[in-house]
Scaffold this motif. Sequence first.
Motif, mmCIF file in Angstrom:
data_model
loop_
_atom_site.group_PDB
_atom_site.id
_atom_site.type_symbol
_atom_site.label_atom_id
_atom_site.label_comp_id
_atom_site.label_asym_id
_atom_site.label_seq_id
_atom_site.Cartn_x
_atom_site.Cartn_y
_atom_site.Cartn_z
ATOM 1 N N LEU A 31 -74.515 -49.617 -68.722
ATOM 2 C CA LEU A 31 -74.352 -48.232 -69.183
ATOM 3 C C LEU A 31 -75.671 -47.702 -69.721
ATOM 4 N N ASP A 32 -75.721 -46.412 -69.948
ATOM 5 C CA ASP A 32 -76.881 -45.830 -70.606
ATOM 6 C C ASP A 32 -77.046 -46.478 -71.979
ATOM 7 N N SER A 33 -78.292 -46.778 -72.349
ATOM 8 C CA SER A 33 -78.515 -47.505 -73.602
ATOM 9 C C SER A 33 -78.047 -46.749 -74.833
ATOM 10 N N THR A 34 -77.864 -45.442 -74.710
ATOM 11 C CA THR A 34 -77.409 -44.646 -75.863
ATOM 12 C C THR A 34 -75.895 -44.434 -75.879
ATOM 13 N N ALA A 35 -75.182 -45.032 -74.927
ATOM 14 C CA ALA A 35 -73.747 -44.746 -74.772
ATOM 15 C C ALA A 35 -72.938 -45.056 -76.026
ATOM 16 N N PHE A 36 -73.344 -46.101 -76.764
ATOM 17 C CA PHE A 36 -72.586 -46.503 -77.944
ATOM 18 C C PHE A 36 -73.299 -46.145 -79.241
ATOM 19 N N SER A 43 -68.505 -35.550 -81.975
ATOM 20 C CA SER A 43 -69.113 -34.373 -81.366
ATOM 21 C C SER A 43 -69.855 -33.581 -82.437
ATOM 22 N N CYS A 44 -70.592 -32.564 -81.998
ATOM 23 C CA CYS A 44 -71.381 -31.758 -82.933
ATOM 24 C C CYS A 44 -70.516 -31.086 -83.997
ATOM 25 N N ASP A 45 -69.269 -30.793 -83.634
ATOM 26 C CA ASP A 45 -68.381 -30.146 -84.607
ATOM 27 C C ASP A 45 -67.546 -31.150 -85.398
ATOM 28 N N GLY A 46 -67.891 -32.458 -85.264
ATOM 29 C CA GLY A 46 -67.239 -33.474 -86.076
ATOM 30 C C GLY A 46 -66.006 -34.108 -85.480
ATOM 31 N N ARG A 47 -65.613 -33.687 -84.283
ATOM 32 C CA ARG A 47 -64.420 -34.268 -83.663
ATOM 33 C C ARG A 47 -64.732 -35.671 -83.133
ATOM 34 N N PRO A 48 -63.791 -36.622 -83.263
ATOM 35 C CA PRO A 48 -64.032 -37.987 -82.790
ATOM 36 C C PRO A 48 -64.195 -38.042 -81.270
ATOM 37 N N ARG A 49 -65.162 -38.815 -80.820
ATOM 38 C CA ARG A 49 -65.323 -39.093 -79.397
ATOM 39 C C ARG A 49 -64.913 -40.544 -79.145
ATOM 40 N N TRP A 50 -64.164 -40.757 -78.087
ATOM 41 C CA TRP A 50 -63.691 -42.086 -77.725
ATOM 42 C C TRP A 50 -64.492 -42.616 -76.535
ATOM 43 N N PRO A 51 -64.753 -43.913 -76.480
ATOM 44 C CA PRO A 51 -65.379 -44.467 -75.275
ATOM 45 C C PRO A 51 -64.418 -44.361 -74.099
ATOM 46 N N SER A 52 -64.932 -44.177 -72.905
ATOM 47 C CA SER A 52 -64.070 -44.052 -71.730
ATOM 48 C C SER A 52 -63.490 -45.407 -71.353
ATOM 49 N N THR A 53 -62.373 -45.382 -70.639
ATOM 50 C CA THR A 53 -61.787 -46.641 -70.163
ATOM 51 C C THR A 53 -62.744 -47.349 -69.209
ATOM 52 N N GLU A 54 -63.523 -46.584 -68.442
ATOM 53 C CA GLU A 54 -64.502 -47.199 -67.534
ATOM 54 C C GLU A 54 -65.567 -47.943 -68.328
ATOM 55 N N LEU A 56 -65.251 -49.232 -71.351
ATOM 56 C CA LEU A 56 -64.641 -50.430 -71.930
ATOM 57 C C LEU A 56 -64.459 -51.513 -70.877
ATOM 58 N N ALA A 57 -64.061 -51.118 -69.666
ATOM 59 C CA ALA A 57 -63.880 -52.097 -68.588
ATOM 60 C C ALA A 57 -65.201 -52.771 -68.246
ATOM 61 N N LYS A 58 -66.275 -52.003 -68.199
ATOM 62 C CA LYS A 58 -67.589 -52.577 -67.880
ATOM 63 C C LYS A 58 -68.066 -53.518 -68.977
ATOM 64 N N VAL A 59 -67.804 -53.152 -70.235
ATOM 65 C CA VAL A 59 -68.197 -54.011 -71.355
ATOM 66 C C VAL A 59 -67.436 -55.327 -71.314
ATOM 67 N N MET A 60 -66.134 -55.260 -71.058
ATOM 68 C CA MET A 60 -65.333 -56.488 -71.013
ATOM 69 C C MET A 60 -65.748 -57.372 -69.843
ATOM 70 N N ALA A 61 -66.061 -56.764 -68.696
ATOM 71 C CA ALA A 61 -66.502 -57.545 -67.532
ATOM 72 C C ALA A 61 -67.845 -58.199 -67.814
ATOM 73 N N ALA A 62 -68.751 -57.475 -68.453
ATOM 74 C CA ALA A 62 -70.092 -58.001 -68.706
ATOM 75 C C ALA A 62 -70.098 -59.126 -69.730
ATOM 76 N N THR A 63 -69.129 -59.099 -70.653
ATOM 77 C CA THR A 63 -69.098 -60.110 -71.713
ATOM 78 C C THR A 63 -68.041 -61.194 -71.477
ATOM 79 N N GLY A 64 -67.231 -61.037 -70.421
ATOM 80 C CA GLY A 64 -66.201 -62.023 -70.134
ATOM 81 C C GLY A 64 -65.035 -61.974 -71.093
ATOM 82 N N VAL A 65 -64.826 -60.819 -71.711
ATOM 83 C CA VAL A 65 -63.738 -60.655 -72.680
ATOM 84 C C VAL A 65 -62.531 -60.027 -71.979
ATOM 85 N N SER A 66 -61.370 -60.584 -72.210
ATOM 86 C CA SER A 66 -60.151 -60.017 -71.633
ATOM 87 C C SER A 66 -59.659 -58.846 -72.475
ATOM 88 N N LEU A 67 -58.707 -58.102 -71.914
ATOM 89 C CA LEU A 67 -58.126 -56.991 -72.666
ATOM 90 C C LEU A 67 -57.435 -57.506 -73.923
#
Length: 213
Positions: A31-36, A43-54, A56-67
Amino acid sequence: MLSHDKVWAAIDALAARCSLSASGLAKKAGLDSTAFNRSKRFSCDGRPRWPSTESLAKVMAATGVSLDDFMALMEGTSGAQAHPPRPCVPLIGFAQAGAGGFFTDAGFPAGHGWEEVELPGKVSEGAYALEVQGDSMLPLYRDGDVLVIEPAAAVRRGDRVVAKTIDGEVMAKILARRSAGEIELLSLNPDHPNRVLSADEVEWIARIVWARQ
Protein backbone atom coordinates in the motif's frame (compact mmCIF):
# COMPACT_ATOMS: atom_id res chain seq x y z
CA MET A 1 -18.27 -5.33 18.32
CA LEU A 2 -16.39 -3.38 15.65
CA SER A 3 -15.35 0.16 16.43
CA HIS A 4 -13.12 2.69 14.68
CA ASP A 5 -10.70 2.78 17.62
CA LYS A 6 -10.42 -1.00 17.84
CA VAL A 7 -9.75 -1.51 14.13
CA TRP A 8 -6.95 1.04 14.09
CA ALA A 9 -5.59 -0.22 17.42
CA ALA A 10 -5.44 -3.72 15.92
CA ILE A 11 -3.49 -2.40 12.91
CA ASP A 12 -1.04 -0.70 15.27
CA ALA A 13 -0.75 -3.88 17.34
CA LEU A 14 -0.08 -5.95 14.21
CA ALA A 15 2.60 -3.47 13.10
CA ALA A 16 4.24 -3.71 16.54
CA ARG A 17 4.08 -7.54 16.40
CA CYS A 18 6.01 -7.37 13.11
CA SER A 19 8.48 -4.80 14.52
CA LEU A 20 7.22 -2.24 12.00
CA SER A 21 5.82 1.24 12.10
CA ALA A 22 2.35 1.82 10.68
CA SER A 23 4.05 3.16 7.53
CA GLY A 24 6.28 0.09 7.36
CA LEU A 25 3.27 -2.20 7.65
CA ALA A 26 1.52 -0.35 4.82
CA LYS A 27 4.58 -0.71 2.57
CA LYS A 28 4.91 -4.40 3.44
CA ALA A 29 1.31 -4.87 2.29
CA GLY A 30 1.99 -3.07 -1.00
CA LEU A 31 0.00 0.00 0.00
CA ASP A 32 0.96 3.64 -0.10
CA SER A 33 3.33 4.30 2.79
CA THR A 34 0.99 6.96 4.17
CA ALA A 35 -2.13 4.74 4.09
CA PHE A 36 -2.10 4.12 7.84
CA ASN A 37 -0.80 7.52 8.94
CA ARG A 38 -2.59 8.84 12.01
CA SER A 39 -3.58 11.89 9.98
CA LYS A 40 -5.48 9.58 7.59
CA ARG A 41 -7.68 8.15 10.34
CA PHE A 42 -9.95 11.17 10.50
CA SER A 43 -11.24 13.47 7.77
CA CYS A 44 -10.60 17.21 7.79
CA ASP A 45 -13.94 17.78 9.50
CA GLY A 46 -13.14 15.23 12.22
CA ARG A 47 -15.22 12.32 10.96
CA PRO A 48 -13.65 8.85 11.49
CA ARG A 49 -12.09 7.19 8.45
CA TRP A 50 -11.99 3.40 8.31
CA PRO A 51 -9.40 1.31 6.46
CA SER A 52 -10.86 -0.42 3.40
CA THR A 53 -11.52 -4.15 3.37
CA GLU A 54 -9.01 -4.41 0.51
CA SER A 55 -6.32 -2.76 2.65
CA LEU A 56 -7.06 -5.10 5.56
CA ALA A 57 -6.96 -8.12 3.25
CA LYS A 58 -3.57 -7.08 1.87
CA VAL A 59 -2.18 -6.51 5.37
CA MET A 60 -3.36 -9.92 6.57
CA ALA A 61 -1.93 -11.63 3.46
CA ALA A 62 1.41 -9.86 3.83
CA THR A 63 1.76 -10.75 7.51
CA GLY A 64 0.23 -14.24 7.39
CA VAL A 65 -2.50 -13.26 9.85
CA SER A 66 -5.93 -14.84 9.54
CA LEU A 67 -9.19 -12.97 9.97
CA ASP A 68 -9.68 -14.74 13.29
CA ASP A 69 -6.22 -13.57 14.42
CA PHE A 70 -7.00 -10.00 13.40
CA MET A 71 -10.34 -10.14 15.23
CA ALA A 72 -8.49 -11.42 18.29
CA LEU A 73 -6.17 -8.41 18.07
CA MET A 74 -9.21 -6.16 18.04
CA GLU A 75 -10.73 -7.93 21.02
CA GLY A 76 -7.41 -7.71 22.83
CA THR A 77 -7.55 -3.93 22.68
CA SER A 78 -10.06 -1.53 24.13
CA GLY A 79 -9.35 1.08 21.53
CA ALA A 80 -6.58 3.60 21.36
CA GLN A 81 -6.88 4.38 25.06
CA ALA A 82 -5.51 0.96 26.11
CA HIS A 83 -2.37 1.26 24.00
CA PRO A 84 -1.59 4.96 23.53
CA PRO A 85 0.05 5.38 20.12
CA ARG A 86 3.62 6.55 20.03
CA PRO A 87 4.12 10.06 18.71
CA CYS A 88 4.75 10.23 14.96
CA VAL A 89 6.55 12.79 12.82
CA PRO A 90 6.69 13.16 9.02
CA LEU A 91 9.69 11.60 7.27
CA ILE A 92 11.31 13.81 4.64
CA GLY A 93 14.24 12.97 2.36
CA PHE A 94 17.30 15.22 2.22
CA ALA A 95 16.59 15.88 -1.47
CA GLN A 96 13.07 17.07 -0.60
CA ALA A 97 14.44 19.13 2.28
CA GLY A 98 16.61 21.02 -0.19
CA ALA A 99 13.78 21.64 -2.64
CA GLY A 100 11.51 24.65 -2.45
CA GLY A 101 8.03 24.49 -0.96
CA PHE A 102 8.62 21.76 1.63
CA PHE A 103 9.46 24.07 4.55
CA THR A 104 8.39 27.39 5.97
CA ASP A 105 10.96 30.16 6.36
CA ALA A 106 11.36 29.10 10.00
CA GLY A 107 12.29 25.53 9.06
CA PHE A 108 8.98 23.83 9.87
CA PRO A 109 7.69 21.19 7.40
CA ALA A 110 4.96 22.29 5.04
CA GLY A 111 2.36 20.19 3.23
CA HIS A 112 1.09 16.71 4.09
CA GLY A 113 1.01 13.15 2.77
CA TRP A 114 4.41 12.26 4.19
CA GLU A 115 5.37 8.83 5.43
CA GLU A 116 5.52 8.86 9.24
CA VAL A 117 8.11 7.66 11.75
CA GLU A 118 7.18 6.56 15.27
CA LEU A 119 9.26 7.96 18.13
CA PRO A 120 10.00 6.56 21.59
CA GLY A 121 9.07 9.84 23.29
CA LYS A 122 7.38 13.19 22.83
CA VAL A 123 8.73 16.02 20.71
CA SER A 124 7.44 19.53 20.16
CA GLU A 125 4.91 20.37 17.48
CA GLY A 126 6.55 20.85 14.08
CA ALA A 127 9.24 18.19 14.60
CA TYR A 128 10.06 15.98 11.63
CA ALA A 129 12.51 13.29 10.50
CA LEU A 130 15.17 13.32 7.79
CA GLU A 131 16.56 10.12 6.28
CA VAL A 132 20.33 10.17 5.83
CA GLN A 133 21.51 9.65 2.27
CA GLY A 134 25.12 8.92 1.35
CA ASP A 135 28.28 8.83 3.47
CA SER A 136 28.85 12.52 4.21
CA MET A 137 27.84 12.02 7.87
CA LEU A 138 29.96 8.97 8.63
CA PRO A 139 31.02 7.67 11.09
CA LEU A 140 28.26 9.15 13.26
CA TYR A 141 25.31 8.62 10.90
CA ARG A 142 25.05 6.03 8.13
CA ASP A 143 23.03 5.90 4.94
CA GLY A 144 19.42 5.10 5.88
CA ASP A 145 19.63 6.40 9.47
CA VAL A 146 16.75 8.67 10.52
CA LEU A 147 17.41 12.00 12.24
CA VAL A 148 14.64 13.73 14.18
CA ILE A 149 14.73 17.51 13.94
CA GLU A 150 13.03 19.96 16.31
CA PRO A 151 12.85 23.45 14.79
CA ALA A 152 11.42 24.84 18.03
CA ALA A 153 14.35 23.60 20.16
CA ALA A 154 17.02 26.09 21.23
CA VAL A 155 20.30 25.66 19.33
CA ARG A 156 23.53 25.98 21.30
CA ARG A 157 27.22 25.61 20.60
CA GLY A 158 28.20 21.95 20.32
CA ASP A 159 24.73 20.78 19.22
CA ARG A 160 24.30 18.51 16.23
CA VAL A 161 22.21 20.46 13.78
CA VAL A 162 20.74 20.46 10.29
CA ALA A 163 21.16 23.67 8.32
CA LYS A 164 19.67 24.75 5.03
CA THR A 165 21.25 27.45 2.88
CA ILE A 166 19.30 29.86 0.70
CA ASP A 167 20.70 27.91 -2.29
CA GLY A 168 18.87 24.77 -1.12
CA GLU A 169 21.85 22.86 0.32
CA VAL A 170 20.92 20.82 3.41
CA MET A 171 23.68 19.58 5.69
CA ALA A 172 24.06 17.92 9.08
CA LYS A 173 26.90 19.41 11.09
CA ILE A 174 27.98 20.40 14.60
CA LEU A 175 27.44 24.03 15.53
CA ALA A 176 30.84 25.44 16.52
CA ARG A 177 30.03 29.13 16.63
CA ARG A 178 27.15 31.43 15.85
CA SER A 179 27.22 35.21 15.79
CA ALA A 180 25.04 37.91 14.33
CA GLY A 181 26.96 37.76 11.07
CA GLU A 182 28.48 34.29 10.80
CA ILE A 183 27.83 30.61 11.47
CA GLU A 184 30.64 28.07 11.79
CA LEU A 185 29.75 24.40 11.28
CA LEU A 186 32.01 21.42 11.95
CA SER A 187 31.72 18.39 9.69
CA LEU A 188 30.70 15.03 11.16
CA ASN A 189 32.88 13.27 8.57
CA PRO A 190 36.60 14.22 8.65
CA ASP A 191 36.75 13.71 4.88
CA HIS A 192 34.33 16.61 4.40
CA PRO A 193 35.33 20.22 5.08
CA ASN A 194 34.02 22.39 7.88
CA ARG A 195 31.88 25.31 6.76
CA VAL A 196 31.85 28.97 7.67
CA LEU A 197 28.76 30.72 6.33
CA SER A 198 27.53 34.27 6.59
CA ALA A 199 24.25 34.50 8.49
CA ASP A 200 22.40 35.70 5.40
CA GLU A 201 23.43 32.54 3.53
CA VAL A 202 21.54 30.31 5.98
CA GLU A 203 17.78 29.97 5.56
CA TRP A 204 17.34 28.03 8.81
CA ILE A 205 19.20 25.91 11.33
CA ALA A 206 17.58 23.34 13.65
CA ARG A 207 18.75 20.90 16.31
CA ILE A 208 18.94 17.12 15.88
CA VAL A 209 17.27 15.72 19.00
CA TRP A 210 17.24 11.99 18.28
CA ALA A 211 18.52 9.43 15.76
CA ARG A 212 17.28 5.97 14.77
CA GLN A 213 20.15 3.79 13.60
